[in-house]
Design an enzyme around this catalytic site. Structure first.
Site, PDB file in Angstrom:
ATOM      1  N   LYS A 181       0.808  -1.115   0.002  1.00  0.00           N
ATOM      2  CA  LYS A 181      -0.209   0.055  -0.074  1.00  0.00           C
ATOM      3  C   LYS A 181       0.703   1.284   0.092  1.00  0.00           C
ATOM      4  CE  LYS A 181      -4.404  -1.859   1.897  1.00  0.00           C
ATOM      5  NZ  LYS A 181      -5.341  -1.549   2.854  1.00  0.00           N
ATOM      6  N   ASN A 185      -4.685   2.194  -1.840  1.00  0.00           N
ATOM      7  CA  ASN A 185      -5.350   1.071  -1.958  1.00  0.00           C
ATOM      8  C   ASN A 185      -6.026   0.465  -3.358  1.00  0.00           C
ATOM      9  OD1 ASN A 185      -7.687   2.336  -1.502  1.00  0.00           O
ATOM     10  ND2 ASN A 185      -8.542   0.441  -0.883  1.00  0.00           N
ATOM     11  N   ASP A 204      -9.892   3.259   1.638  1.00  0.00           N
ATOM     12  CA  ASP A 204     -10.123   2.530   3.001  1.00  0.00           C
ATOM     13  C   ASP A 204     -10.917   3.666   3.863  1.00  0.00           C
ATOM     14  OD1 ASP A 204      -9.124  -0.135   2.288  1.00  0.00           O
ATOM     15  OD2 ASP A 204      -7.146   0.556   2.999  1.00  0.00           O
TER      16      ASP A 204
END
Ligand code: ATR
Length: 289
Positions: free
Chosen positions: A70, A91, A106
């Site tokens: 990430k 992400n 996220d």
């Protein structure tokens, strides 16, 4: 599923990828929309740069990125949108003419999950357990959403202090206090929104909670665990036993996927569709509902 010369490809890069639920989200949405799109997992053992460049060369529409890439993926992108740059983690890769742009879904995913579950952050005393990548993103979200006070509890205090300093640098009007997790008794009284962002309690370690003392849980009004395997974690059980409301991380996973799908396809997924996809995810995970 009908695959032809116009089928677009999306996927997930990471290591491991075998247990992902993301195909259920994206292939499910493609089916509901009637989009000619397939989502597949790609195990990337090393050669991250080649994977990203190769995907672009192959006209891949978009990629999700998971552990352990990430942060390290950012250097292979054309850029990162401000939120992703701020939290230093990407992400979702969105295709542009000359490469992929990095996004972080996220954090907005967690926000949309909380909103859909009626959980509010504004003005709340928020206790975040952990200071790793996931907890760090949560701390930024809570600051952005105007938490009353953020307490960052972590086993290693230096990490909590580092996250607190970063958050404070961006949101100077939100008080952020780092606390060693063993000293949770130092927290002030009242009721908290507690967000569990450590890896403690993750399958197969299902009996463990990072704090076990019932006195802590007596102050938890709402407990949010970022873990979704098991479906009810030891942390959630303790929150419920003390009379609080508890949620797992499956809705966050759902909405991070939905926001990625929206970015790739220029659509706005309805709550009715989200509910349908959530059922499919539960089925995929073997949860009896
Ligand atoms: P992620 O990216 O999923 O957040 P991570 O960056 O490895 O994963 O972070 C894991 C978090 O769980 C950290 O906050 C870690 O605490 P330390 O920073 O002190 O290592 C926490 N954690 C993991 N195992 C733990 C344990 N047994 N007790 C307390 N905290 C633990």
């Amino acid at each position: 599923m009908h695959i032809d010369g116009r089928t677009r490809l999306c996927g997930l890069i990471g290591n491991p990828v075998e247990h992902t639920v993301s195909p259920a989200i994206h292939n499910g949405l493609a089916e509901l929309y009637g989009h000619n799109l397939v989502y597949a997992p790609f195990l990337v053992k090393d050669s991250l740069r080649q994977a990203v460049e190769g995907a672009h060369a192959l006209n891949v529409l978009g990629l999700n990125v998971t552990v352990p890439y990430k942060s390290s993926v950012i250097k292979y992108l054309t850029g990162a949108e401000p939120l992703a740059a701020q939290i230093g983690a990407v992400n979702t890769l969105v295709r542009t003419a000359h490469g992929y742009e990095g996004h972080n879904t996220d954090m907005p995913g967690l926000f949309r999950a909380m909103t859909s579950e009626g959980v509010t952050i504004r003005g709340e005393q928020v206790v975040i357990l952990g200071a790793g990548g996931a907890a760090r993103a949560v701390a930024f979200l809570c600051a952005r959403e105007g938490a009353g006070h953020i307490y960052l509890l972590n086993r290693s205090l230096e990490k909590a202090e580092a996250v607190a300093a970063e958050v404070a640098a961006h949101y100077c009007d939100i008080p952020v206090t780092p606390v060693p997790i063993a000293e949770y008794e130092r927290l002030p009284g009242g009721k908290y929104l507690a967000i569990q962002g450590t890896s403690v309690g993750l399958y197969p370690d299902v009996e463990s909670a990072v704090i076990t003392d019932a006195a802590f849980y007596a102050h938890v009004k709402t407990g949010y665990d970022l873990i979704y395997r098991p479906f009810e974690t030891a942390f959630m059980k303790r929150v419920r036993a003390a009379g609080g409301t508890a949620f797992n991380g499956l809705k966050m996973l759902l909405y991070q996927g939905i926001i990625a799908y929206e970015l790739w396809n220029g659509v706005s997924v309805s709550e009715r569709m989200a509910a349908e996809i959530y059922l499919r995810m539960e089925k995929e995970m073997g949860i009896d509902v």
